[in-house]
Scaffold this active site. Structure first.
Site, PDB file in Angstrom:
ATOM      1  N   ALA A  65      -0.421   2.201  -4.617  1.00  0.00           N
ATOM      2  CA  ALA A  65       0.594   1.917  -5.623  1.00  0.00           C
ATOM      3  C   ALA A  65       1.150   0.529  -5.323  1.00  0.00           C
ATOM      4  O   ALA A  65       1.102   0.073  -4.173  1.00  0.00           O
ATOM      5  CB  ALA A  65       1.696   2.964  -5.545  1.00  0.00           C
ATOM      6  N   GLU A 112      -5.736   8.384  -3.646  1.00  0.00           N
ATOM      7  CA  GLU A 112      -5.301   9.533  -4.455  1.00  0.00           C
ATOM      8  C   GLU A 112      -5.926   9.495  -5.846  1.00  0.00           C
ATOM      9  O   GLU A 112      -6.312  10.532  -6.384  1.00  0.00           O
ATOM     10  CB  GLU A 112      -3.767   9.531  -4.534  1.00  0.00           C
ATOM     11  CG  GLU A 112      -3.148   9.794  -3.165  1.00  0.00           C
ATOM     12  CD  GLU A 112      -1.657   9.491  -3.104  1.00  0.00           C
ATOM     13  OE1 GLU A 112      -1.253   8.368  -3.487  1.00  0.00           O
ATOM     14  OE2 GLU A 112      -0.892  10.365  -2.689  1.00  0.00           O
TER      15      GLU A 112
HETATM   16  N1  CAA Z   1       0.909  -3.375  -3.606  1.00  0.00           N
HETATM   17  C1  CAA Z   1       1.161  -4.629  -3.998  1.00  0.00           C
HETATM   18  N2  CAA Z   1       0.423  -5.692  -3.611  1.00  0.00           N
HETATM   19  C2  CAA Z   1      -0.610  -5.458  -2.782  1.00  0.00           C
HETATM   20  C3  CAA Z   1      -0.921  -4.155  -2.323  1.00  0.00           C
HETATM   21  C4  CAA Z   1      -0.111  -3.081  -2.780  1.00  0.00           C
HETATM   22  N3  CAA Z   1      -0.355  -1.802  -2.444  1.00  0.00           N
HETATM   23  N4  CAA Z   1      -1.984  -4.240  -1.489  1.00  0.00           N
HETATM   24  C5  CAA Z   1      -2.337  -5.537  -1.438  1.00  0.00           C
HETATM   25  N5  CAA Z   1      -1.501  -6.276  -2.211  1.00  0.00           N
HETATM   26  C6  CAA Z   1      -1.523  -7.731  -2.425  1.00  0.00           C
HETATM   27  C7  CAA Z   1      -0.976  -8.483  -1.229  1.00  0.00           C
HETATM   28  O1  CAA Z   1       0.433  -8.507  -1.262  1.00  0.00           O
HETATM   29  C8  CAA Z   1      -1.610  -9.833  -1.420  1.00  0.00           C
HETATM   30  O2  CAA Z   1      -0.904 -10.517  -2.415  1.00  0.00           O
HETATM   31  P1  CAA Z   1      -0.327 -12.032  -2.115  1.00  0.00           P
HETATM   32  O3  CAA Z   1      -1.579 -12.830  -1.912  1.00  0.00           O
HETATM   33  O4  CAA Z   1       0.413 -12.358  -3.350  1.00  0.00           O
HETATM   34  O5  CAA Z   1       0.483 -11.912  -0.880  1.00  0.00           O
HETATM   35  C9  CAA Z   1      -2.980  -9.493  -2.006  1.00  0.00           C
HETATM   36  O6  CAA Z   1      -2.863  -8.180  -2.552  1.00  0.00           O
HETATM   37  C10 CAA Z   1      -4.080  -9.484  -0.972  1.00  0.00           C
HETATM   38  O7  CAA Z   1      -3.688  -8.604   0.067  1.00  0.00           O
HETATM   39  P2  CAA Z   1      -3.701  -9.029   1.623  1.00  0.00           P
HETATM   40  O8  CAA Z   1      -3.448 -10.507   1.761  1.00  0.00           O
HETATM   41  O9  CAA Z   1      -2.759  -8.112   2.336  1.00  0.00           O
HETATM   42  O10 CAA Z   1      -5.213  -8.713   1.984  1.00  0.00           O
HETATM   43  P3  CAA Z   1      -5.807  -8.325   3.409  1.00  0.00           P
HETATM   44  O11 CAA Z   1      -7.279  -8.362   3.225  1.00  0.00           O
HETATM   45  O12 CAA Z   1      -5.192  -9.129   4.487  1.00  0.00           O
HETATM   46  O13 CAA Z   1      -5.338  -6.794   3.647  1.00  0.00           O
HETATM   47  C11 CAA Z   1      -4.968  -4.490   3.008  1.00  0.00           C
HETATM   48  C12 CAA Z   1      -5.806  -5.778   2.817  1.00  0.00           C
HETATM   49  C13 CAA Z   1      -5.195  -3.921   4.400  1.00  0.00           C
HETATM   50  C14 CAA Z   1      -5.438  -3.496   1.958  1.00  0.00           C
HETATM   51  C15 CAA Z   1      -3.451  -4.831   2.831  1.00  0.00           C
HETATM   52  O14 CAA Z   1      -3.306  -5.542   1.618  1.00  0.00           O
HETATM   53  C16 CAA Z   1      -2.559  -3.622   2.774  1.00  0.00           C
HETATM   54  O15 CAA Z   1      -2.246  -3.032   3.791  1.00  0.00           O
HETATM   55  N6  CAA Z   1      -2.099  -3.238   1.548  1.00  0.00           N
HETATM   56  C17 CAA Z   1      -1.148  -2.163   1.363  1.00  0.00           C
HETATM   57  C18 CAA Z   1      -1.786  -0.798   1.533  1.00  0.00           C
HETATM   58  C19 CAA Z   1      -0.752   0.287   1.357  1.00  0.00           C
HETATM   59  O16 CAA Z   1       0.212   0.395   2.087  1.00  0.00           O
HETATM   60  N7  CAA Z   1      -0.976   1.172   0.336  1.00  0.00           N
HETATM   61  C20 CAA Z   1      -0.072   2.272   0.040  1.00  0.00           C
HETATM   62  C21 CAA Z   1       0.898   1.890  -1.045  1.00  0.00           C
HETATM   63  S1  CAA Z   1       2.159   3.103  -1.327  1.00  0.00           S
HETATM   64  C22 CAA Z   1       1.442   4.276  -2.307  1.00  0.00           C
HETATM   65  O17 CAA Z   1       0.291   4.181  -2.676  1.00  0.00           O
HETATM   66  C23 CAA Z   1       2.336   5.434  -2.723  1.00  0.00           C
HETATM   67  C24 CAA Z   1       1.642   6.587  -3.335  1.00  0.00           C
HETATM   68  O18 CAA Z   1       1.102   7.452  -2.648  1.00  0.00           O
HETATM   69  C25 CAA Z   1       1.623   6.772  -4.768  1.00  0.00           C
END
Ligand code: CAA
Length: 258
Positions: A65, A112
């Site tokens: 999300a 999910e």
């Molecule tokens: N939401 C918003 N933006 C996101 C995102 C997310 N879930 N995941 C990645 N992005 C964005 C980053 O902010 C980044 O944007 P900017 O360049 O503007 O900063 C871009 O996508 C690229 O991401 P990274 O630079 O972080 O890429 P990476 O290769 O270094 O890492 C990753 C990849 C490990 C997937 C990392 O992006 C990450 O950990 N993302 C979040 C994962 C997460 O926590 N997901 C759970 C969300 S909560 C949820 O889903 C609730 C639910 O159950 C409904």
């Protein structure tokens, strides 16, 4: 309808929906989720579509999300607005089969969403996870419920408590995905599976989707009764006559969804 966060293509009876927010690794925001539900409903109502595929990019099916969208919301906002509720319900209402083709990250809401599909084919680069715990929350679209039913309590607890990622090999071993294929072959293999489903009787296809999903909702005896009654009721269709005569006559069945 023109979409901004997804791409929809319909070819050979398959609707291919590609999540398309590359700058955010396909993070699921309100717009993407509502476009996705609309595209799924269109596919459900389009007689030409017999199977649906949801995919993302090579790097990410969806990284969850949209955290930026959620970060400023209050409890009242998300509770009163039922954050993700209507979209999840909308996806579950789709009666045609949906395959998730997963490459790269399928995290949080991405994992999910893949689990809301009927089965998952993934590439050898896929990484699944429920890292919500790192954000001070828990999964909100099935990560504590579906994942537990699919891979068992111990692994689900491990994933949900530590937030660690599961690679494709472990995902297949655990029963989360049905097949792992080399990244280059992901779409070819998924579309072949979708075409195979598209050749069947749509009545039987929708019936089997309902029956398998029911196995997660009701006790075994009730589920077996439901299955048997649906099996028996399919004898009222022309497709049952066609399928069985085609077998006896050693030819391909021509189903007409009747
Ligand atoms: N939401 C918003 N933006 C996101 C995102 C997310 N879930 N995941 C990645 N992005 C964005 C980053 O902010 C980044 O944007 P900017 O360049 O503007 O900063 C871009 O996508 C690229 O991401 P990274 O630079 O972080 O890429 P990476 O290769 O270094 O890492 C990753 C990849 C490990 C997937 C990392 O992006 C990450 O950990 N993302 C979040 C994962 C997460 O926590 N997901 C759970 C969300 S909560 C949820 O889903 C609730 C639910 O159950 C409904």
């Amino acid at each position: 309808m023109a979409y901004e966060t997804i791409i929809v293509e319909v070819e050979d009876h398959v609707a291919l929906i590609t999540l398309n927010r590359p700058d955010a690794l396909n993070a699921l925001n309100d717009q993407l989720l509502s476009e996705l539900v609309k595209a799924l409903e269109d596919a459900q109502n389009n007689d030409k579509v017999r199977c649906i595929v949801i995919t993302g990019s090579e790097k990410a099916f969806a990284a969850g999300a949209d955290i930026k969208m959620m970060s400023e919301k209050s409890f009242v906002d998300v509770f009163a607005g039922d954050l993700f509720g209507p979209e999840a319900e909308g996806i579950m209402r789709i009666r045609k089969p949906i395959i998730a083709a997963v490459s790269g990250y399928a995290l949080g809401g991405g994992c999910e969403l893949a689990m809301m599909c009927d089965f998952i084919i993934c590439s050898d680069t896929a990484k699944f996870g429920q890292p919500e715990i790192n954000l001070g929350v828990i999964a909100g679209m099935g990560g504590s419920q579906r994942l537990t039913r699919f891979i068992g309590k111990s692994k689900s607890m491990d994933m949900n408590l530590t937030g660690r990622f599961m690679d494709a090999e472990e995902a297949e071993r655990s029963g989360l995905v049905s097949r792992v294929v080399p990244a280059k072959k992901l779409m070819e293999e998924t579309m072949t599976a979708a075409q195979k489903i598209a050749e069947k009787s749509m009545i039987a296809v929708m019936a089997v989707k309902e029956a398998v999903n029911r196995s997660y909702e009701v006790p075994l005896r009730e589920g077996l009764l439901f299955e048997r009654r649906v099996f028996q009721s399919l004898f009222a269709t022309e497709d049952q006559k066609e399928g069985m005569s085609a077998f006896a006559e050693k030819r391909e069945a021509q189903f007409r969804d009747k």
